[in-house]
Design a protein around this motif. Structure first.
Motif, PDB file in Angstrom:
ATOM      1  N   MET A  78      13.410  13.631  39.345  1.00 41.29           N
ATOM      2  CA  MET A  78      12.910  14.871  39.945  1.00 41.29           C
ATOM      3  C   MET A  78      12.138  14.638  41.233  1.00 41.29           C
ATOM      4  SD  MET A  78      13.866  17.508  38.264  1.00 41.29           S
ATOM      5  CE  MET A  78      12.703  18.785  38.750  1.00 41.29           C
ATOM      6  N   THR A  79      12.017  13.363  41.667  1.00 39.64           N
ATOM      7  CA  THR A  79      11.253  13.123  42.896  1.00 39.64           C
ATOM      8  C   THR A  79      11.897  13.770  44.098  1.00 39.64           C
ATOM      9  OG1 THR A  79      12.437  11.042  43.146  1.00 39.64           O
ATOM     10  CG2 THR A  79      10.275  10.940  42.086  1.00 39.64           C
ATOM     11  N   ASP A  80      13.213  13.948  44.059  1.00 40.07           N
ATOM     12  CA  ASP A  80      13.891  14.596  45.182  1.00 40.07           C
ATOM     13  C   ASP A  80      13.457  16.037  45.349  1.00 40.07           C
ATOM     14  OD1 ASP A  80      15.351  12.470  46.032  1.00 40.07           O
ATOM     15  OD2 ASP A  80      17.079  12.899  44.764  1.00 40.07           O
ATOM     16  N   THR A  81      12.903  16.638  44.297  1.00 42.20           N
ATOM     17  CA  THR A  81      12.562  18.051  44.374  1.00 42.20           C
ATOM     18  C   THR A  81      11.375  18.321  45.271  1.00 42.20           C
ATOM     19  OG1 THR A  81      13.348  18.296  42.120  1.00 42.20           O
ATOM     20  CG2 THR A  81      12.004  20.054  42.981  1.00 42.20           C
ATOM     21  N   LEU A  82      10.353  17.464  45.196  1.00 38.04           N
ATOM     22  CA  LEU A  82       9.108  17.761  45.892  1.00 38.04           C
ATOM     23  C   LEU A  82       8.731  16.719  46.931  1.00 38.04           C
ATOM     24  CD1 LEU A  82       6.987  19.030  42.879  1.00 38.04           C
ATOM     25  CD2 LEU A  82       8.241  20.354  44.547  1.00 38.04           C
ATOM     26  N   THR A  83       9.554  15.700  47.118  1.00 41.41           N
ATOM     27  CA  THR A  83       9.248  14.690  48.126  1.00 41.41           C
ATOM     28  C   THR A  83       9.800  15.119  49.462  1.00 41.41           C
ATOM     29  OG1 THR A  83       9.339  12.967  46.463  1.00 41.41           O
ATOM     30  CG2 THR A  83       9.510  12.283  48.774  1.00 41.41           C
ATOM     31  N   PRO A  84       8.957  15.304  50.489  1.00 43.05           N
ATOM     32  CA  PRO A  84       9.442  15.762  51.775  1.00 43.05           C
ATOM     33  C   PRO A  84      10.303  14.719  52.459  1.00 43.05           C
ATOM     34  CG  PRO A  84       7.125  15.165  51.922  1.00 43.05           C
ATOM     35  CD  PRO A  84       7.501  15.085  50.486  1.00 43.05           C
ATOM     36  N   VAL A  85      11.236  15.183  53.230  1.00 42.10           N
ATOM     37  CA  VAL A  85      12.110  14.298  53.989  1.00 42.10           C
ATOM     38  C   VAL A  85      11.477  14.050  55.345  1.00 42.10           C
ATOM     39  CG1 VAL A  85      14.402  14.033  54.983  1.00 42.10           C
ATOM     40  CG2 VAL A  85      14.121  15.191  52.798  1.00 42.10           C
ATOM     41  N   GLU A  86      11.098  12.786  55.621  1.00 44.57           N
ATOM     42  CA  GLU A  86      10.417  12.482  56.870  1.00 44.57           C
ATOM     43  C   GLU A  86      11.400  12.254  58.010  1.00 44.57           C
ATOM     44  OE1 GLU A  86       7.350  12.751  57.164  1.00 44.57           O
ATOM     45  OE2 GLU A  86       6.642  12.760  55.103  1.00 44.57           O
ATOM     46  N   ALA A  87      12.563  11.677  57.687  1.00 45.79           N
ATOM     47  CA  ALA A  87      13.544  11.397  58.740  1.00 45.79           C
ATOM     48  C   ALA A  87      14.344  12.637  59.040  1.00 45.79           C
ATOM     49  CB  ALA A  87      14.477  10.275  58.264  1.00 45.79           C
ATOM     50  N   ALA A 101      11.393  19.724  51.648  1.00 47.37           N
ATOM     51  CA  ALA A 101      10.973  19.419  50.276  1.00 47.37           C
ATOM     52  C   ALA A 101      11.974  18.569  49.517  1.00 47.37           C
ATOM     53  CB  ALA A 101      10.710  20.718  49.509  1.00 47.37           C
ATOM     54  N   GLY A 102      13.031  18.127  50.152  1.00 49.54           N
ATOM     55  CA  GLY A 102      13.990  17.261  49.488  1.00 49.54           C
ATOM     56  C   GLY A 102      15.301  17.957  49.171  1.00 49.54           C
ATOM     57  N   ARG A 103      16.350  17.159  49.029  1.00 47.17           N
ATOM     58  CA  ARG A 103      17.699  17.709  48.892  1.00 47.17           C
ATOM     59  C   ARG A 103      17.929  18.375  47.536  1.00 47.17           C
ATOM     60  NH1 ARG A 103      21.321  12.768  50.951  1.00 47.17           N
ATOM     61  NH2 ARG A 103      23.036  14.257  50.821  1.00 47.17           N
ATOM     62  N   LEU A 104      17.319  17.865  46.464  1.00 46.57           N
ATOM     63  CA  LEU A 104      17.477  18.533  45.175  1.00 46.57           C
ATOM     64  C   LEU A 104      16.798  19.901  45.192  1.00 46.57           C
ATOM     65  CD1 LEU A 104      18.309  18.795  42.267  1.00 46.57           C
ATOM     66  CD2 LEU A 104      16.348  17.356  41.612  1.00 46.57           C
ATOM     67  N   ALA A 105      15.590  19.956  45.754  1.00 48.08           N
ATOM     68  CA  ALA A 105      14.899  21.254  45.871  1.00 48.08           C
ATOM     69  C   ALA A 105      15.742  22.219  46.697  1.00 48.08           C
ATOM     70  CB  ALA A 105      13.527  21.063  46.513  1.00 48.08           C
ATOM     71  N   GLY A 106      16.357  21.712  47.775  1.00 47.69           N
ATOM     72  CA  GLY A 106      17.218  22.560  48.594  1.00 47.69           C
ATOM     73  C   GLY A 106      18.424  23.046  47.828  1.00 47.69           C
ATOM     74  N   TRP A 107      19.005  22.187  47.001  1.00 48.03           N
ATOM     75  CA  TRP A 107      20.151  22.581  46.199  1.00 48.03           C
ATOM     76  C   TRP A 107      19.777  23.666  45.198  1.00 48.03           C
ATOM     77  CZ3 TRP A 107      25.088  22.974  45.920  1.00 48.03           C
ATOM     78  CH2 TRP A 107      25.725  23.162  44.706  1.00 48.03           C
ATOM     79  N   LEU A 108      18.616  23.511  44.551  1.00 49.63           N
ATOM     80  CA  LEU A 108      18.184  24.498  43.563  1.00 49.63           C
ATOM     81  C   LEU A 108      17.894  25.850  44.213  1.00 49.63           C
ATOM     82  CD1 LEU A 108      15.848  22.350  41.266  1.00 49.63           C
ATOM     83  CD2 LEU A 108      18.226  23.050  40.865  1.00 49.63           C
ATOM     84  N   VAL A 109      17.277  25.838  45.400  1.00 47.93           N
ATOM     85  CA  VAL A 109      17.009  27.114  46.068  1.00 47.93           C
ATOM     86  C   VAL A 109      18.317  27.738  46.550  1.00 47.93           C
ATOM     87  CG1 VAL A 109      16.676  26.498  48.511  1.00 47.93           C
ATOM     88  CG2 VAL A 109      15.247  28.241  47.489  1.00 47.93           C
ATOM     89  N   PHE A 110      19.294  26.904  46.878  1.00 43.68           N
ATOM     90  CA  PHE A 110      20.608  27.434  47.234  1.00 43.68           C
ATOM     91  C   PHE A 110      21.240  28.158  46.045  1.00 43.68           C
ATOM     92  CE2 PHE A 110      25.229  26.570  46.877  1.00 43.68           C
ATOM     93  CZ  PHE A 110      25.666  27.489  47.821  1.00 43.68           C
ATOM     94  N   VAL A 111      21.145  27.546  44.863  1.00 41.68           N
ATOM     95  CA  VAL A 111      21.726  28.165  43.665  1.00 41.68           C
ATOM     96  C   VAL A 111      21.040  29.497  43.368  1.00 41.68           C
ATOM     97  CG1 VAL A 111      22.022  27.920  41.169  1.00 41.68           C
ATOM     98  CG2 VAL A 111      22.500  25.986  42.686  1.00 41.68           C
ATOM     99  N   LEU A 112      19.707  29.526  43.476  1.00 43.61           N
ATOM    100  CA  LEU A 112      18.972  30.767  43.240  1.00 43.61           C
ATOM    101  C   LEU A 112      19.352  31.826  44.274  1.00 43.61           C
ATOM    102  CD1 LEU A 112      15.427  29.365  42.355  1.00 43.61           C
ATOM    103  CD2 LEU A 112      17.069  30.423  40.795  1.00 43.61           C
ATOM    104  N   SER A 113      19.452  31.409  45.544  1.00 42.88           N
ATOM    105  CA  SER A 113      19.826  32.372  46.587  1.00 42.88           C
ATOM    106  C   SER A 113      21.256  32.854  46.385  1.00 42.88           C
ATOM    107  CB  SER A 113      19.670  31.750  47.981  1.00 42.88           C
ATOM    108  OG  SER A 113      20.609  30.707  48.190  1.00 42.88           O
ATOM    109  N   LEU A 114      22.122  31.963  45.892  1.00 38.92           N
ATOM    110  CA  LEU A 114      23.505  32.366  45.633  1.00 38.92           C
ATOM    111  C   LEU A 114      23.558  33.399  44.510  1.00 38.92           C
ATOM    112  CD1 LEU A 114      26.387  31.749  46.632  1.00 38.92           C
ATOM    113  CD2 LEU A 114      26.579  30.091  44.776  1.00 38.92           C
ATOM    114  N   LEU A 115      22.715  33.226  43.482  1.00 37.19           N
ATOM    115  CA  LEU A 115      22.630  34.235  42.424  1.00 37.19           C
ATOM    116  C   LEU A 115      22.222  35.587  43.000  1.00 37.19           C
ATOM    117  CD1 LEU A 115      20.872  32.382  39.446  1.00 37.19           C
ATOM    118  CD2 LEU A 115      23.167  33.371  39.455  1.00 37.19           C
TER     119      LEU A 115
END
Length: 471
Positions: free
Chosen positions: A1-10, A99-113
């Motif tokens: 779950m670290t991908d959910t809340l770890t910011p992407v610096e690069a 906030a990370g690619r997993l967090a982005g994926w989850l918000v995409f799924v919610l927005s798609l709903l």
């Protein structure tokens, strides 16, 4: 779950081939017309608000007002993130980057709903307001509206901005007529707005509890939710670093007024608490005036619903297009969904949104409402988390609109949204949670093992000069 809340610096990874970009063709006026049309104040007032009257009675106006105040904090987050990350991907591009690619994926799924459910929910209200002209089955009428909106969504965006602008004028007129009639026939004073009364099952009057208001806030947030459309259009707005924030904030303010003023008028003008709880606004309008005025308002609302369908299909197709461009799906699927038509619109993505939307018009309405409320709240929560991380690393020095009172605004918003989620119905939480869990499995089984070739969130280059940061 670290991908959910770890910011992407690069910087965000780019696809190996040059990502397709949508053309910048609209300014603040066009963007505001499209965004207001997506909020669709009149259809929200006539389709969604009656359900709030049914559960909250005289507390409906207060609940919507509280929801609108919360949306100011949400709008600040969207405005800052939308100028930092101007992409048709909207929430998922912003959250993935910060906030990370997993967090982005989850918000995409919610927005798609949300983007798949909201248009048919609104569209099914068409039959009620075409009743003075013809008696139609709600599901069939909703499906027809969705297919009509899909055809319109295939056209050039600039043309759609003016089409929806004309419809928007009509729905604002309808809302104004309701407000004037309600105030002119007031049955109770302003104190009734805080009387917290709703008609009971036994014919008496019940008290609306604070817990009911908190539960209703999920739908209240949904009432003005469409202001986020400005972020989806950021890739097509001229000078997005300036105009995204202007469009988001202006749309929220205008839509809140258009919706809240008639709600107050209806609350004051309803003949009794039973009529108010019943939420039959058309009948009240006819009683306050005559059948001709009632028919005019109903026709304006029907046009507003069609208008909302057009704009929502436009918005939603951009989300699906962006996800394909960012390789969220197997290669053959992404290639098809990323196709652009002769008018510059993502035509396959438009069909992929509109046709299933027509099918959803035959699903139980209460379930659609509940899942939408939970999804919107969860989506706002992830956006608020991203906003809390928006001034770290390379983004600290990026020229962009900056919200006031950071980080207090996103922190307070996170706390409130978590509490609102905790008070939602278990069934709706389970439906949304189950879909989110399935999406997480897709991430773990397909996207993450292919992180170098899949879910490469691309941010198209901003072709306009940066503007000074404002606070």
């Amino acid at each position: 779950m670290t991908d959910t809340l770890t910011p992407v610096e690069a910087p965000v990874a780019q696809a190996s081939d040059s990502p397709k970009k949508l053309k910048r063709s609209i300014g603040v006026v066009g963007g505001t017309l499209l965004t207001l049309s997506c909020v669709t104040p009149a259809s929200t007032l006539f389709v969604v608000v009656p359900d709030l009257f049914g559960s909250l009675g005289t507390a409906t106006a207060a609940t919507i007002a509280i929801g609108s105040l919360l949306c100011i904090a949400v709008a600040f987050c969207y405005s800052e993130l939308g100028t930092l990350i101007p992409s048709a991907g909207g929430e998922y591009a912003m959250v993935s980057t910060l906030a990370g690619r997993l967090a982005g994926w989850l918000v995409f799924v919610l927005s798609l709903l949300v983007v798949m459910i909201v248009p048919p929910v609104i569209a099914m209200g068409t039959a009620d307001y075409l009743a003075p002209i013809a008696h139609l089955d709600p599901s069939m009428a909703g499906a027809a509206v969705m297919l009509l909106a899909t055809l319109a969504g295939l056209l050039d965006l600039r043309a759609n901005a003016w089409i929806t602008g004309v419809f928007l004028v009509l729905e604002v007129i309808a809302a104004a007529v309701v407000a004037v009639l309600g105030f002119a026939h007031a049955e109770r004073g302003p104190g009734s707005l805080v009387s917290m009364q709703v008609a009971g099952a036994d014919g008496g009057t019940d008290t609306v509890t604070a817990l009911l208001i908190v539960s209703g806030l999920a739908i209240a947030l949904f009432v003005t939710q469409g202001f986020s459309t400005a972020v989806y259009l950021s890739e097509e707005l001229e000078n997005p670093r300036r105009n995204v924030a202007r469009t988001v904030l202006a749309t929220l303010g205008i839509s809140a007024v258009i919706i809240l003023v008639p709600v107050v008028a209806i609350t004051l003008g309803a003949p009794d608490i039973g009529e108010l709880t019943g939420g039959d606004i058309s009948t009240m309008v006819t009683a306050w005036s005559n059948s001709a005025v009632g028919a005019f308002v109903s026709l304006c609302v029907a046009l507003a619903i069609i208008n909302a369908g057009i704009v929502m299909v436009i918005q939603n197709s951009r989300v699906l297009f962006a996800s394909a461009r960012d390789k969220a799906w197997p290669a053959p699927v992404s290639s098809v969904l990323a196709k652009l038509g002769r008018f510059g619109s993502p035509w396959v993505a438009t069909l992929a949104v509109g046709v299933p939307g027509a099918a959803l018009c035959f699903v139980d309405l209460d379930t659609l409402y509940g899942v939408t409320g939970v999804s919107v709240t969860g989506m706002y929560l992830l956006v608020a988390i991203a906003a809390l991380l928006s001034r770290r690393g390379a983004h600290r020095h990026t020229a962009a609109w900056r919200m006031p009172l950071w980080p207090a605004v996103p922190v307070l918003l996170i706390v409130v949204l978590v509490y609102i989620l905790s008070e939602q119905e278990t069934g709706h939480l389970l439906w949304t949670g189950g879909i989110t869990a399935a999406a997480t499995l897709y991430w773990a089984g397909y996207l993450r093992p292919r992180r170098d070739t899949r879910w490469l969130v691309s941010i198209p280059a901003d072709e306009t000069p940066d503007v000074p940061r404002t606070r």
